[in-house]
Design an enzyme around this catalytic site. Structure first.
Site, PDB file in Angstrom:
ATOM      1  CB  THR A  27      -0.821  -0.044   1.344  1.00 43.97           C
ATOM      2  OG1 THR A  27      -1.968  -1.187   0.982  1.00 43.97           O
ATOM      3  CG2 THR A  27      -1.862   1.209   1.294  1.00 43.97           C
ATOM      4  CD  GLN A 101      -3.443  -7.781  -1.592  1.00 45.69           C
ATOM      5  OE1 GLN A 101      -3.421  -6.688  -1.082  1.00 45.69           O
ATOM      6  NE2 GLN A 101      -2.705  -8.660  -1.235  1.00 45.69           N
ATOM      7  CG  HIS A 177      -5.648  -8.803   1.074  1.00 45.87           C
ATOM      8  ND1 HIS A 177      -4.786  -9.377   2.083  1.00 45.87           N
ATOM      9  CD2 HIS A 177      -5.071  -7.419   1.458  1.00 45.87           C
ATOM     10  CE1 HIS A 177      -4.141  -8.829   2.967  1.00 45.87           C
ATOM     11  NE2 HIS A 177      -4.129  -7.732   2.503  1.00 45.87           N
ATOM     12  CG  ASN A 180      -1.505  -8.674   6.108  1.00 47.24           C
ATOM     13  OD1 ASN A 180      -1.041  -9.692   6.852  1.00 47.24           O
ATOM     14  ND2 ASN A 180      -1.190  -8.210   5.216  1.00 47.24           N
ATOM     15  CG  ASN A 237      -4.778  -3.934  10.050  1.00 46.65           C
ATOM     16  OD1 ASN A 237      -4.640  -2.736  10.387  1.00 46.65           O
ATOM     17  ND2 ASN A 237      -4.750  -4.551   9.124  1.00 46.65           N
ATOM     18  N   GLY A 320       8.866  -7.552  -0.334  1.00 46.08           N
ATOM     19  CA  GLY A 320       7.862  -6.231  -0.094  1.00 46.08           C
ATOM     20  C   GLY A 320       8.881  -4.971  -0.250  1.00 46.08           C
TER      21      GLY A 320
END
Length: 367
Positions: A27, A101, A177, A180, A237, A320
């Site tokens: 992101t 994604q 997705h 996460n 999260n 990443g």
């Protein structure tokens, strides 16, 4: 000397990739604010990284309700599809492959980012207590509204539309997705999903939503162009671990096998953090249980990636943060060249600085 297997080609579903290095979804919050549309700057960014065997795009929301962060792109409107076409065409022009994604954040949002200022949704009314980016900085997320049972088919349909749009935009594949601590992952975890309907309670019920989404997307675009991301051991999260990680996520993998998806992308450990929370035997069991291409993620460097693929612990490895600062990461890993350092201040939001201006090997004078 034999070339390490990491740098050799692999067939993933319907696609043959030139190497086993993937760019993980990242992101970056740089879509056009009006309409959440990808723009030329995004096309340049992805095209720079086209030597990855497979690029997996940043999370792209499947609907206005799926949005949880400012300036993230969507894939539900005609204008967004046109924006993504510029991205895929640029990647393909440089010889690359790219997957979209497909993302619904669930409870990880705020009313200011939701349609008509509504509350975000989730499996239950349990807030994440995490933070999201509102365009100015990071702010606390809101208490979600539990989804009604009769709303779930509509979200499945949103995933199908997003997959169809991704195909029309020129993406080679999609990644669903389910990691996460976002919506599909929220449904999997018994500390977050306290429902008493067909989508809560037993592990079989909690896997049902993911199962239905995968089945519908596969029916729309074909199993050979579908992958799924899971993060069984991540508390991202603020999503607590499921009480039976091997059991629940094993059932999730069984569902993926039934639908014949091309790849499984697994965050091994805490997303962007330590790998210690992922017992090696559980990782190995999950990898063994999956019938398709296993893509490993989290904390890999050149040598550990080479070792993972050579040993068979993984078929592919995704990177990443290394791709943020090193658009030519594949070449750098292949030649064991020095790596650029990433500027964390430019990760989220902004313009070309820290996005498209990282140097390539030929511009640094490193041979």
């Amino acid at each position: 000397m034999t070339e390490p297997k990491l740098f050799t080609s692999i067939k993933v579903g319907d696609i043959t990739l030139p190497n086993r290095i993937a760019m993980a979804p990242l992101t970056r919050n740089r879509a056009l604010p009006e309409g959440d549309i990808p723009r030329e700057m995004n096309a340049e960014y992805y095209a720079q990284r086209a030597t990855a065997g497979l690029i997996i795009s940043e999370g792209t929301q499947i609907s206005p309700q799926g949005k949880g962060y400012a300036f993230t792109p969507g894939i539900y409107s005609a204008a967004q599809v046109e924006g993504w076409k510029r991205v895929t065409e640029a990647v393909h022009a440089n010889g690359g492959h790219i997957a979209a994604q497909l993302w619904h954040v669930g409870r990880v949002s705020i009313p200011a980012l939701q349609p008509d200022g509504q509350d975000p949704v989730g499996p239950s009314d349990i807030p994440s207590g995490s933070r999201t980016y509102d365009g100015q900085g990071f702010v606390p997320t809101s208490t979600p509204r539990p989804l009604r049972t009769d709303e779930i088919p509509g979200i499945v349909a949103d995933y199908v539309k997003a997959a169809r749009n991704a195909r029309d935009a020129g993406f080679d594949m999609v990644e669903i997705h389910a990691a996460n601590g976002y919506l599909l992952d929220q449904f999997l975890r018994d500390a977050v999903n306290t429902r008493t309907d067909a989508y809560g309670g037993s592990a079989e019920n909690r896997v049902r939503f993911l199962d239905e989404v995968v089945a519908a997307v596969v029916a729309e675009i074909g199993a050979g162009r579908v992958g799924v991301r899971l993060s069984p051991w991540a508390k991202a999260n603020n999503a607590p671990l499921d009480s039976d990680v091997p059991g629940t996520y094993g059932l999730a993998v069984d569902a993926l096998n039934r639908h014949g998806v091309a790849f499984l992308h697994v965050v091994e450990g805490m997303t962007g953090g330590p790998r210690d929370d992922a017992p090696a035997d559980q990782i190995a069991a999950l990898r063994e249980r999956f019938d398709g291409v296993y893509m490993a993620n989290n904390g890999y460097d050149r040598q550990t990636a080479i070792d993972a693929v050579e040993s068979g612990r993984a078929d592919m490895v995704s990177f990443g943060k290394l791709f943020i600062a090193n658009p030519d990461l594949v070449e750098r890993l292949k030649s064991d060249a020095p790596l650029n350092a990433a500027d964390q201040k430019t990760f989220y939001g902004g313009g070309r600085e820290g996005y498209t201006d990282y140097p390539f090997l030929e511009t640094t004078g490193v041979a």
